[in-house]
Structures are given as C-alpha cells and as structure tokens.
Design a protein around this motif. Structure first.
Motif, PDB file in Angstrom:
ATOM      1  N   ALA A 197       2.341  10.972   3.586  1.00 42.20           N
ATOM      2  CA  ALA A 197       1.904  10.801   2.253  1.00 42.20           C
ATOM      3  C   ALA A 197       0.597  10.916   1.658  1.00 42.20           C
ATOM      4  N   LEU A 198      -0.464  10.581   2.654  1.00 45.39           N
ATOM      5  CA  LEU A 198      -1.887  10.361   2.301  1.00 45.39           C
ATOM      6  C   LEU A 198      -2.434  11.968   2.405  1.00 45.39           C
ATOM      7  N   GLY A 199      -1.758  12.649   3.565  1.00 45.18           N
ATOM      8  CA  GLY A 199      -1.907  14.005   3.597  1.00 45.18           C
ATOM      9  C   GLY A 199      -1.566  14.922   2.315  1.00 45.18           C
ATOM     10  N   ASP A 200      -0.357  14.621   1.915  1.00 45.55           N
ATOM     11  CA  ASP A 200       0.092  15.263   0.817  1.00 45.55           C
ATOM     12  C   ASP A 200      -0.686  15.188  -0.382  1.00 45.55           C
ATOM     13  N   ILE A 201      -0.912  13.725  -0.649  1.00 44.49           N
ATOM     14  CA  ILE A 201      -2.131  13.665  -1.728  1.00 44.49           C
ATOM     15  C   ILE A 201      -3.380  14.596  -1.628  1.00 44.49           C
ATOM     16  N   GLY A 202      -3.866  14.515  -0.729  1.00 40.70           N
ATOM     17  CA  GLY A 202      -5.225  15.367  -0.325  1.00 40.70           C
ATOM     18  C   GLY A 202      -4.840  16.900  -0.404  1.00 40.70           C
ATOM     19  N   VAL A 203      -3.769  17.304   0.035  1.00 42.97           N
ATOM     20  CA  VAL A 203      -3.514  18.624  -0.302  1.00 42.97           C
ATOM     21  C   VAL A 203      -3.409  18.935  -1.754  1.00 42.97           C
ATOM     22  N   GLY A 204      -2.475  18.251  -2.378  1.00 43.18           N
ATOM     23  CA  GLY A 204      -2.255  18.249  -3.824  1.00 43.18           C
ATOM     24  C   GLY A 204      -3.431  18.284  -4.726  1.00 43.18           C
ATOM     25  N   LEU A 205      -4.506  17.429  -4.402  1.00 39.71           N
ATOM     26  CA  LEU A 205      -5.390  17.174  -5.232  1.00 39.71           C
ATOM     27  C   LEU A 205      -6.281  18.485  -5.245  1.00 39.71           C
ATOM     28  N   MET A 257       1.024  -1.066  -0.082  1.00 42.10           N
ATOM     29  CA  MET A 257       0.002  -0.015  -0.029  1.00 42.10           C
ATOM     30  C   MET A 257       0.700   1.302   0.216  1.00 42.10           C
ATOM     31  N   GLU A 258       1.928   1.351   0.717  1.00 40.00           N
ATOM     32  CA  GLU A 258       2.768   2.505   1.006  1.00 40.00           C
ATOM     33  C   GLU A 258       3.468   2.745  -0.606  1.00 40.00           C
ATOM     34  N   SER A 259       3.822   1.659  -1.061  1.00 37.74           N
ATOM     35  CA  SER A 259       4.463   1.956  -2.541  1.00 37.74           C
ATOM     36  C   SER A 259       3.586   2.802  -3.516  1.00 37.74           C
ATOM     37  N   VAL A 260       2.269   2.259  -3.328  1.00 34.12           N
ATOM     38  CA  VAL A 260       1.210   2.821  -4.305  1.00 34.12           C
ATOM     39  C   VAL A 260       0.829   4.368  -4.066  1.00 34.12           C
ATOM     40  N   VAL A 261       0.817   4.575  -2.595  1.00 29.52           N
ATOM     41  CA  VAL A 261       0.632   5.825  -2.121  1.00 29.52           C
ATOM     42  C   VAL A 261       1.743   6.914  -2.501  1.00 29.52           C
ATOM     43  N   GLU A 262       2.882   6.264  -2.282  1.00 35.04           N
ATOM     44  CA  GLU A 262       4.212   7.207  -2.768  1.00 35.04           C
ATOM     45  C   GLU A 262       4.032   7.562  -4.130  1.00 35.04           C
ATOM     46  N   PHE A 263       3.793   6.334  -5.039  1.00 36.69           N
ATOM     47  CA  PHE A 263       3.855   6.775  -6.586  1.00 36.69           C
ATOM     48  C   PHE A 263       2.622   7.706  -6.933  1.00 36.69           C
ATOM     49  N   VAL A 264       1.868   7.695  -6.204  1.00 37.53           N
ATOM     50  CA  VAL A 264       0.388   8.790  -6.478  1.00 37.53           C
ATOM     51  C   VAL A 264       0.900  10.029  -5.905  1.00 37.53           C
ATOM     52  N   ASN A 265       1.530   9.950  -4.690  1.00 36.60           N
ATOM     53  CA  ASN A 265       2.063  11.437  -4.304  1.00 36.60           C
ATOM     54  C   ASN A 265       3.196  11.912  -5.091  1.00 36.60           C
ATOM     55  N   GLY A 266       3.980  11.148  -5.721  1.00 40.39           N
ATOM     56  CA  GLY A 266       4.847  11.788  -6.624  1.00 40.39           C
ATOM     57  C   GLY A 266       4.516  12.199  -7.983  1.00 40.39           C
ATOM     58  N   ILE A 267       3.295  11.683  -8.376  1.00 39.36           N
ATOM     59  CA  ILE A 267       2.633  12.343  -9.646  1.00 39.36           C
ATOM     60  C   ILE A 267       1.921  13.687  -9.403  1.00 39.36           C
ATOM     61  N   ILE A 268       1.260  13.564  -8.228  1.00 34.74           N
ATOM     62  CA  ILE A 268       0.331  14.815  -7.885  1.00 34.74           C
ATOM     63  C   ILE A 268       1.367  15.982  -7.606  1.00 34.74           C
ATOM     64  N   TRP A 269       2.253  15.655  -6.762  1.00 32.36           N
ATOM     65  CA  TRP A 269       3.315  16.721  -6.324  1.00 32.36           C
ATOM     66  C   TRP A 269       4.588  16.740  -7.516  1.00 32.36           C
ATOM     67  N   SER A 270       4.257  16.625  -8.555  1.00 28.69           N
ATOM     68  CA  SER A 270       5.238  16.861  -9.454  1.00 28.69           C
ATOM     69  C   SER A 270       5.720  18.314  -9.401  1.00 28.69           C
TER      70      SER A 270
END
Length: 505
Positions: A438-446, A1-14
């Motif tokens: 990482a989850l928080g960063d995804i939320g902020v980025g979206l 799960m962590e690897s998936v979250v980090e991957f998504v986070n990397g895309i959003i926070w490019s």
C-alpha cells in the motif's frame, strides 16, 4: 495506520489515474505517429550503441539502470496479484499499457535528456524535476515532484522490494531445518521474524556497498546483473510452457476472452481486469511514472531522441517479455487463484489452496518443473530483481536530492538519504506485506500524477527532437542536437556543448 494508508491509496489510485495513464499513452502514440512501431529496429540498434564519458554512462548502461528500477517485484508478485484480483484478462491490459507506455517513456526520457545538467562533481543529472522547472518555469511544481520522489523512492517503495525478498526466502526454506517449524506456533513465528530481520540486514549491507560507490558503480552492477537475471527467468518460463504445451492454447483463449468480458468464469471481472492490468502494468514498467527519466539523463548521447528510443524499448522488454514470462509460467502451470469481485464470495478460480497472492504463485509454478528447487530459483530471481530495483530507487532519490541542493555537493544530506533507505530496507523486510504494498502504491501514484500532467503540458520539445532525429537520419548522418535550431529554450547543457568545439579551435 493501515486503514489510513488504504484510504490514501484509494484516493490516489482512483479510476481517474488509470484513465489518465491509458489516455496519455494513446495520446503520445498518436502524436509520435506510433514511433514504438515505426522505430522498433532503431530502438534495438541504439540499445547496444552509445558512448561513455567521465560525466555520463553509455546508452546500454542507462538502459540497464532504468531496467533495474523497472524489473522489480512488480514483474513477479505484481503480475500474480493482477491475476488474483483482475483475472487472466489483466495480462492483456498489461500488454496494452506496455505498448502505449512505450511512447510515454519516449517523451519523458527525451525531455530528461534535453534539460539535463551537470552536478558539482561533473556528473549528468536530470529527470522530471529538471524539465518541469526549465520547460514549465514552475519551480514549486518541480520541488513538489522532487520531494515526492525522495519520499517515494527513498522511503516508501524500497520496503515492498525488501519484503518480497524476505517472503520469497521464507517460502523457499519453509519446512526445512533452517526455518524450523512454521506451522503457526509461537516458536515458528518468532523464527520467521528473526529470519526476515536477518535478511533485511544482509540486503541493507549489500546495498550499502553498491550505493556508497556512486552512480558509476550502480551502472556497472546493473549492466552485468540485469540482462543475466532477465534471461534466466524468461528461459524458465519458456521451459514451463513447453512442458505444459497442451495448456498453452487454452491459456491464450482465457487471457483474451476474459480481457473483454467474454469468458464464462471471468466475464464479470472485465472492469477489474482493466484496473489491475493498468495498475500493475504501471508499477512494473513505470511508463509515465517519472522514474526512467533519471537514468535516461545520465547517458552520453549526441541527440536526446537516441535515449528516448532506448527507453521506449525498455518498456517492451519489461512488459512484453519479463512480465509476460511471469504470467505465462503461472497460467500454464495453473498455480493461481482468482478472487471473487463480491466481498466474501467464493473464489472464481482456485488452483492453489493455502497460498496468498504474490510471488508464491510463481514459486509454485516453478516447483512443478523443479520439485524442491523451484521456490529457491524464484527466490533468487526475486532477490536480484528486487535488489537492483532498490539500487535504482536510491539513484532516483539522490538525483532529486541533488536538484533540491541546486546540484551542489552536500555530503551530509546524501549520507542521511543513504542511511534512510538502508533503514527502510530492514524495516520493510519484516513488516506487514500488505502495508508495504500500500505504501509502495502511494509512492508510485504520487509520482505518476505529477509527472504525467507535466509531460502532457511540456511534450513539444520531445516531439520536435523526434522529428529532428528522423530528418537527420534520412539525410544519412549521425544526428546531432541543436536546441536553438529547433527553438527549444533553456536547454543549457546542449547549448554549451554546441559552443565547446569552437572554443577549442
């Protein structure tokens, strides 16, 4: 799960999002003719003025509610993380983001006021979902933002705050009889997990008392707590700087030289300084993210630009004072590490052995002044910072739920949201900190992607409101907003308000 979250986070926070945030702040600064400089004293004046009503809160209460959302763990742990991965130069780029972000905040919060409405209970509601639909006419886009905010503010971001509360408490009581042995043995780890779970439950119970009381209780709580906790934390930072006065000149030289790649040790980290400064700057002050407009729309004002000014001031206060206070107490005390930009490389600076990046840096700094008490002081500060932020997250999520419900009263959906955020607080308290961030960063980025694109498209009404406000001020009158006179369409609340006095005559 962590690897998936980090991957998504990397895309959003490019780097594209980082560039977009900086570019939007610069663009709005030019378009508003740097209102964050010209209107500084007006910001200060309006912050302490304003009226309450049955439908809305005062400007100061709206400011406190938005500051509750901004002044979270990002102001302590987020700043420390920026220093660890971007070097001291990241602080300069946080300042840049704060200065430019003030104009961004003006635009988004003024738009929220222009297009606000009333819900089924007669309370003001507004935010990006509302102005996206009314100004852009794209209901699907508005729904996308509303759903993203409910997921982010209701389920992803609260875990970061709860995790920080738990971790800071554990750091404060580490080695004491309360925590027991925490040297990595099985008993110690079990004790830590049990304590974190207990902390999560306590925070959830306290949060439930506030959020079940509605927006008025949230506003009243924030109005009292936010100024107090900010003042206490800034005072502590000043105390540490005074004690370490001989380090202060070098600290400033390090920040500025490393920000532009001129520092001998941190010169190779300029790109990371910009990236982490902007990233954590957005997480801390939330300019452009679309969170501030929710509270801004709840205020009772005679002209939308008034709350825009107040919310621009909120960015200054958050970044220039609270985030800077954290940075200075850490840098002045020298209690931080800077990791190598090369994977597996030796640390560029190692001033605090055995402490992971985050709130521990600030706790170690305060320990240099208050041995045995410093960690507890920061833990208490983090509790108030994080707790009020979770409280504000709930209000944002509820506002977007109200939008999806077409402002109709649907108690079951609100109950599900409340129970959901309470559950995530408990879950986040004892779960992995890296995953929570990482989850928080995804939320902020979206939210940032969706909102910044929207306000770049629908900026015109906010700029018209600014010019109208300044024109009326020059005439020596208290500005009153008339959307029809400015050619602003779909500002239904203000159009109806304009008609109300004639109805009563």
């Amino acid at each position: 799960m962590e690897s998936v979250v980090e991957f998504v986070n990397g895309i959003i926070w490019s780097k594209a999002l980082i560039f977009l945030c900086l570019a939007a702040g610069l663009f709005f600064s030019v378009r508003t003719r740097f209102m964050q400089l010209r209107g500084f004293f007006e910001m200060c004046r309006l912050t302490v003025q304003g009226e309450k009503s049955e439908a809305g809160v005062s400007s100061f209460q709206a400011l406190a509610m938005s500051m509750a959302g901004r002044m979270g763990i990002g102001n302590i742990a987020g700043v420390a993380t920026a220093i660890a991965f971007g070097g001291p130069g990241a602080i300069f780029w946080m300042w840049v983001m704060g200065f430019l972000g003030a104009s961004t905040s003006y635009v988004e919060c003024t738009l929220a006021q222009i297009y606000k409405t009333k819900d089924a209970e007669g309370r003001y509601r507004g935010g990006p979902a509302y102005y996206i639909e009314k100004a852009m006419g794209l209901k699907w886009y508005a729904l996308a933002f509303a759903m993203a905010t409910i997921v982010a503010a209701g389920f992803l971001m609260p875990g970061v705050q709860a995790n920080a509360i738990a971790d800071s408490f554990i750091n404060a009581c580490r080695g004491t009889a309360l925590c027991g042995p925490l040297d990595g043995q099985v008993m110690g780890l079990e004790t830590v997990q049990a304590l974190k779970l207990g902390i999560g439950v306590v925070v959830a119970v306290l949060l439930g008392v506030v959020i079940f009381g509605g927006v008025k209780r949230i506003a009243n709580f924030a109005e009292v707590v936010v100024p107090f906790m900010a003042a206490a934390f800034i005072l502590m930072a000043l105390t540490i700087m005074i004690i370490n006065y001989d380090r202060v000149p070098d600290m400033f030289r390090t920040v500025f030289s490393s920000a532009f790649g001129a520092h001998a040790a941190f010169g190779a980290m300029m790109g990371l300084a910009v990236e982490w400064g902007v990233k954590r700057g957005i997480y801390a002050n939330e300019a452009g993210q679309g969170t501030g407009p929710h509270a801004a729309a709840a205020s009772e004002v005679s002209h939308p630009a008034k709350q825009g000014y107040v919310q621009a001031f909120a960015i200054y206060f958050d970044t220039m004072m609270v985030c800077t206070a954290t940075a200075f107490l850490i840098l002045a005390a020298g209690t931080y590490n800077v990791y190598s930009p090369v994977p597996g490389g030796e640390p560029v600076f190692a001033g605090l052995a055995g402490v992971a990046e985050g709130a521990g840096y600030a706790q170690a700094a305060v320990e240099t002044v208050l041995p045995g008490w410093g960690s507890a002081f920061v833990a208490i500060a983090i509790f108030f910072f994080a707790f009020t932020t979770i409280m504000a997250y709930y209000y944002m999520a509820e506002t977007n739920l109200s939008y999806i419900n077409h402002n109709r009263k649907r108690p079951l959906t609100v109950l599900v949201l409340r129970l959901g955020i309470l559950g995530m607080v408990i879950f986040g308290a004892f779960h992995n900190a890296k995953l929570a961030w990482a989850l928080g960063d995804i939320g902020v980025g979206l939210m940032a992607w969706l909102n910044i694109i929207a306000i770049l498209i629908v900026q015109k009404p906010a700029l018209l409101a600014l010019r109208d406000y300044e024109r009326q001020k020059k005439l020596g009158i208290d500005p009153i907003f008339d959307p029809d006179a400015l050619g602003i369409k779909n500002a239904d609340f203000w159009r109806q308000r304009k008609l109300e006095p004639s109805r009563s005559e």
